[in-house]
Every structure is written in C-alpha cells, then in structure tokens.
Enzyme design. Structure first.
Site, PDB file in Angstrom:
ATOM      1  N   TYR A 126      36.603   4.647  13.670  1.00 30.48           N
ATOM      2  CA  TYR A 126      36.038   5.737  13.657  1.00 30.48           C
ATOM      3  C   TYR A 126      36.587   6.658  14.684  1.00 30.48           C
ATOM      4  O   TYR A 126      36.072   8.042  13.601  1.00 30.48           O
ATOM      5  CB  TYR A 126      34.756   4.841  13.688  1.00 30.48           C
ATOM      6  CG  TYR A 126      33.936   3.662  12.227  1.00 30.48           C
ATOM      7  CD1 TYR A 126      34.897   3.169  11.379  1.00 30.48           C
ATOM      8  CD2 TYR A 126      33.232   3.730  12.822  1.00 30.48           C
ATOM      9  CE1 TYR A 126      34.335   2.218  10.679  1.00 30.48           C
ATOM     10  CE2 TYR A 126      32.471   2.883  12.064  1.00 30.48           C
ATOM     11  CZ  TYR A 126      32.770   1.847  10.673  1.00 30.48           C
ATOM     12  OH  TYR A 126      32.342   1.655  10.129  1.00 30.48           O
ATOM     13  N   GLY A 127      37.011   6.492  15.680  1.00 31.00           N
ATOM     14  CA  GLY A 127      36.589   7.596  16.593  1.00 31.00           C
ATOM     15  C   GLY A 127      37.298   9.164  15.382  1.00 31.00           C
ATOM     16  O   GLY A 127      36.478  10.317  16.095  1.00 31.00           O
ATOM     17  N   CYS A 185      27.902   0.996  17.662  1.00 35.46           N
ATOM     18  CA  CYS A 185      29.183   1.491  17.488  1.00 35.46           C
ATOM     19  C   CYS A 185      28.357   2.706  17.961  1.00 35.46           C
ATOM     20  O   CYS A 185      27.651   4.123  16.943  1.00 35.46           O
ATOM     21  CB  CYS A 185      29.697   1.557  16.454  1.00 35.46           C
ATOM     22  SG  CYS A 185      30.560   2.960  16.588  1.00 35.46           S
ATOM     23  N   CYS A 235      31.569   4.231  24.284  1.00 32.75           N
ATOM     24  CA  CYS A 235      31.918   3.275  23.406  1.00 32.75           C
ATOM     25  C   CYS A 235      32.286   2.215  23.561  1.00 32.75           C
ATOM     26  O   CYS A 235      32.029   1.621  24.567  1.00 32.75           O
ATOM     27  CB  CYS A 235      33.558   3.911  22.709  1.00 32.75           C
ATOM     28  SG  CYS A 235      34.552   2.295  22.250  1.00 32.75           S
ATOM     29  N   THR A 236      31.753   1.575  22.175  1.00 36.05           N
ATOM     30  CA  THR A 236      31.517  -0.641  22.727  1.00 36.05           C
ATOM     31  C   THR A 236      32.238  -1.437  22.973  1.00 36.05           C
ATOM     32  O   THR A 236      32.113  -2.482  23.564  1.00 36.05           O
ATOM     33  CB  THR A 236      29.952  -0.433  21.774  1.00 36.05           C
ATOM     34  OG1 THR A 236      30.956  -0.786  20.384  1.00 36.05           O
ATOM     35  CG2 THR A 236      28.755  -0.060  21.223  1.00 36.05           C
ATOM     36  N   HIS A 237      33.838  -0.803  22.750  1.00 38.87           N
ATOM     37  CA  HIS A 237      34.481  -1.337  22.877  1.00 38.87           C
ATOM     38  C   HIS A 237      35.717  -0.982  24.454  1.00 38.87           C
ATOM     39  O   HIS A 237      35.195  -2.006  25.055  1.00 38.87           O
ATOM     40  CB  HIS A 237      36.051  -0.299  22.400  1.00 38.87           C
ATOM     41  CG  HIS A 237      36.093  -1.088  20.568  1.00 38.87           C
ATOM     42  ND1 HIS A 237      34.910  -0.766  20.075  1.00 38.87           N
ATOM     43  CD2 HIS A 237      37.428  -2.289  20.418  1.00 38.87           C
ATOM     44  CE1 HIS A 237      35.552  -0.744  18.710  1.00 38.87           C
ATOM     45  NE2 HIS A 237      36.760  -1.834  18.994  1.00 38.87           N
TER      46      HIS A 237
HETATM   47  N1  DGL Z   1      33.535   1.158  19.481  1.00 39.16           N
HETATM   48  C1  DGL Z   1      33.203   2.240  18.451  1.00 39.16           C
HETATM   49  C2  DGL Z   1      32.075   2.854  19.758  1.00 39.16           C
HETATM   50  O1  DGL Z   1      31.489   2.392  20.324  1.00 39.16           O
HETATM   51  C3  DGL Z   1      34.175   2.740  18.272  1.00 39.16           C
HETATM   52  C4  DGL Z   1      34.834   3.736  17.627  1.00 39.16           C
HETATM   53  C5  DGL Z   1      36.538   3.788  17.268  1.00 39.16           C
HETATM   54  O2  DGL Z   1      36.363   2.791  16.042  1.00 39.16           O
HETATM   55  O3  DGL Z   1      36.987   4.620  17.158  1.00 39.16           O
HETATM   56  O4  DGL Z   1      32.259   4.566  18.883  1.00 39.16           O
END
Ligand code: DGL
Length: 271
Positions: free
Chosen positions: A49-50, A80, A190-192
């Site tokens: 999404y970023g 996210c 970022c949650t990743h």
């Molecule tokens: N886990 C998403 C976040 O916390 C990742 C966003 C992405 O898909 O770029 O922003």
C-alpha cells in the site's frame, strides 16, 4: 445488557493489513485476549500500500472492511500504519462499527530518548501522511527525528526470506544511518517490520532500543471491547480464520511460524 451486546460478544475481531504484517498485531491481540475469535485478511493482491495514492488505499480498505462486516466482526483493527493514515477517518465516518488503528510509537520514543535523537522506519504513505506529521508535531518537539522510508522491506517480509544475506544488507542500509545519526530509539512504523526486529537488533546492538507499537494497539482493543461490554464470554478454544486477496503462501508460512492453533484457511480468498 442488551441482546445486541450478548450476541456480539462471541463474534470475531476483524484484523487486516496489506499483507502478512498485521500478524505482528494479531499475535499481541491473541496474547492478551486469548478467548477472542479472530478473522485476519491479507490484501496481498494490492500489496504494498505504501507507495499508492490515498484514494486507492481507501478503496482497498473499504473492500476488506465490507468483507469483514459480512463475517459479522464486532470490531475492526486496521493493522497497517499506511491504511490507518490514509483511510481510518473515512472508515470511521462511513461504518457504524469501532475501528482501532496503528499509532507510530513516536511519543514513547521521544519521552525516553537519552540522545535527543530518534529514528522512524516506515512506508512512504505513512511518513508523508498527515497523521504522522501531526503525531510528530505533537510529541516530538525538541527531539530530532530521522525518518526513513523502508523501500523493499514489506516485500522482504512478504517473501518470508528475511534471514538472508540480502535481507541483512537491506535492513542495514536503513538502520545503520540511524545509528550514525545518533538515534538511540528506533520506531517500527510499519506492521511488517516487527518480523525484522531480531535482524535490526543484531545490527544496532546496545546502541538503540527498538519500539513496536503492536502491544499498545492490542491493549487498546481490549479496552474498547471492555468499554462496550463485548469481550468474549466463551471458554472454548477460539477460532482463527485467515483470508487473503492474493496468494496465501506467505500467510500460511508465518501462521505456522507463529504456531497458531487452531486455525483455518476457509478458501483461497475472501471474495
Ligand atoms: N504493514 C503495512 C504498514 O504498516 C505495510 C504497508 C504496505 O503495504 O506498504 O504500513
């Protein structure tokens, strides 16, 4: 207690992210709310999404929320940072359900830094978003903040191959400049990124503490459910269902790493 609340108590908590990252929030929710049923949705077909425009992130989030509402979720966690920043205001205005979003851990970082310098690692959407700018203005006055867009890190986690030479190099390319800058707190925006925490810790050693906002978000979920009197009353084992808009391979891999039991992947995708 109204009938509506007693019915809601055993319906699931919905959690979504652009991919597997939200599992870092999911695991904290499960830790402090072990009796809750959950439904997780990974929007991998639209990940990352970023770098996408706000309107696209809103459209993706809306689709996922509709799916989670069909599944009768009692509360939705936008696990996210990017989607929280781009879409949570819109979602709260549109749907009559409680949303809990991500907060970049700038406040605890700014309050605890000894060097007066903190590093924030996040996606482009989060760093450029108004929510982040406001949080920084409010809580990081008098503190120097080095913001870094972690290009490629979401993809690295999605691939499940972060414990590699390549992963180490990429993470180092973002984290080493923060240490050189003098940051003694590194915010995972970022949650990743919590899945990269060990890799980051190996690089920074004792020089910086790593802050993950997921436990605070899980606590917030608990207090909202409690306030609304919709905490689960079940004493049976909860169920955890996982859905996605794209390939479920990374999700399956991480779910097995997190030893989630019992879980199910009801179908290939949530559509
Ligand atoms: N886990 C998403 C976040 O916390 C990742 C966003 C992405 O898909 O770029 O922003």
């Amino acid at each position: 207690m109204s009938l509506e609340n007693s019915e809601k108590q055993n319906t699931p908590i919905g959690i979504f992210d652009s991919g597997v990252g939200g599992l870092s929030v999911w695991r904290e929710i499960r830790r402090i709310l072990p009796h809750e049923n959950t439904i997780y949705f990974a929007d991998s077909a639209n990940c990352p999404y970023g770098p996408q425009p706000t309107a696209s992130i809103i459209a993706h989030s809306e689709k996922v929320v509709n799916f989670l509402l069909e599944k009768k979720c009692k509360l939705i966690v936008v696990a996210c940072n990017t989607a929280t920043s781009a879409a949570i205001k819109y979602l709260r205005e549109k749907y009559p359900i409680q949303f809990v979003g991500m907060e970049p851990a700038i406040k605890p970082a700014a309050l605890s830094t000894q060097t007066g310098k903190i590093g924030v690692l996040a996606t482009e959407g989060t760093i450029k978003g108004q929510h982040f700018i406001n949080t920084k203005e409010k809580f990081a006055r008098g503190v120097e903040v080095l913001e870094t867009i972690g290009t490629g890190l979401v993809e690295l986690v999605e691939s499940g191959e972060w414990n590699t030479e390549k992963g180490n190099k990429l993470v180092g390319s973002y984290v080493n400049p923060m240490i050189d800058f003098g940051a003694d707190r590194i915010v995972l925006g970022c949650t990743h990124y919590p899945f990269l925490k060990e890799l980051i810790a190996e690089i920074v050693g004792e020089k910086a503490k790593i802050l993950n906002p997921a436990p605070a978000v899980a606590k917030r979920v608990h207090s909202v459910l409690k306030e609304q009197n919709i905490l689960s009353r079940a004493y049976t084992k909860p169920s955890h269902e996982f859905y996605g808009s794209g390939s479920l391979e990374s999700l399956k891999k991480l779910v097995s790493l997190l030893e989630i039991e019992p879980f199910s992947f009801p179908n290939k995708n949530g559509n």
